[in-house]
Design an enzyme around this catalytic site. Structure first.
Site, PDB file in Angstrom:
ATOM      1  N   ASP A 114       0.852  -1.178   0.000  1.00  0.00           N
ATOM      2  CA  ASP A 114       0.000   0.000   0.000  1.00  0.00           C
ATOM      3  C   ASP A 114       0.899   1.243   0.000  1.00  0.00           C
ATOM      4  OD1 ASP A 114      -2.339   1.639   0.449  1.00  0.00           O
ATOM      5  OD2 ASP A 114      -1.796   1.703   2.562  1.00  0.00           O
ATOM      6  N   ASP A 116      -0.445   5.034   0.977  1.00  0.00           N
ATOM      7  CA  ASP A 116      -0.782   6.024   2.003  1.00  0.00           C
ATOM      8  C   ASP A 116      -0.708   5.439   3.408  1.00  0.00           C
ATOM      9  OD1 ASP A 116      -1.308   8.169   0.221  1.00  0.00           O
ATOM     10  OD2 ASP A 116      -3.254   7.293  -0.251  1.00  0.00           O
TER      11      ASP A 116
END
EC number: 3.1.3.3
Length: 324
Positions: A114, A116
């Site tokens: 991922d 963020d």
């Protein structure tokens, strides 16, 4: 009280091969202290080893991956959950992350990450909203979506809709303030130096993932995009939205394309849209994650930075290599 069985070490066994698996020690418990905390001492590590022996485990001498910061204790004869529970009881509330796992296929050949609040320290959509004066309103939706309270795709459409008429220049201003999480470049650089493929898969925007991928050395990136007309956001997202199923699909497709067993895969993220890929990967790490995600993930890093994922694979600090 029964006397714990004696420890079995290399000296006890009379073996030259230092590999835990070669000695029948088929699992390893990794202890990782918060950087700079000095929480992982020799005495505490030995106390953990004593506790494992008290439950009937065979163990080897601790192998330090970084002095005072991370170490391995190879063991056999104990379930992973028992080993972790025993270690946690010894370490109590100290800022130490711990993970028990099989020795086999410990170093991974595929990383799906991922972006963020994982590879970068912030939520870039919330940061973008700052330039529209809507940070608080949009961040509130983000928190609920990342904790699994809202459908991710619908929440993304709603937040982007609130940014209609925002100048595209806000992307550049947001990027200027975006910061990598400590250890991000070492994680990608070290894994790539050892032959792994590394992909950035995000529910965020291509503007940011392309730059983060270049900065960290990811092989590729998958993310969302917004519709821009005449230099301003229209409030629409380019369909289809990349969501939790897209992340899982990317993991499965890449493992298949590379002909890798799932035992060679690593996924990391912090939000509810990461959970399917975390549960599917052999090593799925909830990194400083939302409570709902940490509650379900097999591996949780609460205190360490991203180099904890390298320690979890058995890399020593001397082996770390930052991406160019």
């Amino acid at each position: 009280m029964d006397t714990p069985p004696p420890f079995r070490t290399l000296t006890d066994l009379g073996e030259d091969d230092p590999s835990p698996g070669a000695r029948g020690l088929d699992h390893v418990l990794t202890l990782i202290a918060a950087p700079g905390s000095a929480a992982l001492t020799v005495e505490r590590v030995e106390a953990v080893r004593t506790a494992l022996g008290g439950l009937g485990a065979e163990t080897d001498r601790p192998r330090w991956l970084a002095p005072g910061e991370a170490c391995d204790i190879a063991f056999a004869g104990l379930a992973m959950e028992q080993a972790e529970g025993s270690a946690r009881a010894v370490l109590a509330d100290l800022p130490v992350d711990l993970l028990a796992q099989p020795v086999a296929d410990r170093k991974k050949a595929l990383l799906i990450s991922d972006m963020d609040s994982t590879i970068v320290t912030s939520e870039t959509l919330d940061d973008l909203a700052e330039h529209a004066g809507l940070r608080d309103a949009i961040a509130a939706i983000t928190r609920r979506a990342m904790n699994g309270e809202l459908d991710f795709a619908e929440a993304l459409r709603e937040r982007v809709g609130m940014l209609a008429d925002l100048s595209e220049e806000a992307f550049a201003r947001t990027w200027a303030d975006t910061r990598l999480t400590t250890g991000a470049r070492a994680l990608v650089g070290t894994m790539k130096a050892n032959g792994a493929r590394c992909l950035l898969v995000s529910g965020g925007f291509r503007y940011f993932t392309s730059r983060v991928a270049d900065l960290c050395g990811f092989d590729d990136h998958v993310s969302n995009d917004v519709v821009i007309e005449n230099g301003r956001l229209t409030g629409a997202v380019v369909e289809p939205v990349r969501d939790r199923q897209s992340k899982l699909a990317t993991l499965m497709a890449e493992a298949g394309r590379l002909r890798l067993p799932m035992s060679r895969t690593l996924a990391v993220g912090d939000g509810a849209n990461d959970l399917p890929m975390l549960l599917a990967a052999s090593l799925g790490v909830a990194f400083h994650a939302r409570p709902a995600v940490a509650a379900e993930a097999r591996a949780v890093i609460r205190h360490g930075d991203l180099t904890a994922l390298l320690f979890a694979q058995g890399y020593t600090r001397e082996e770390f290599t930052e991406s160019a």
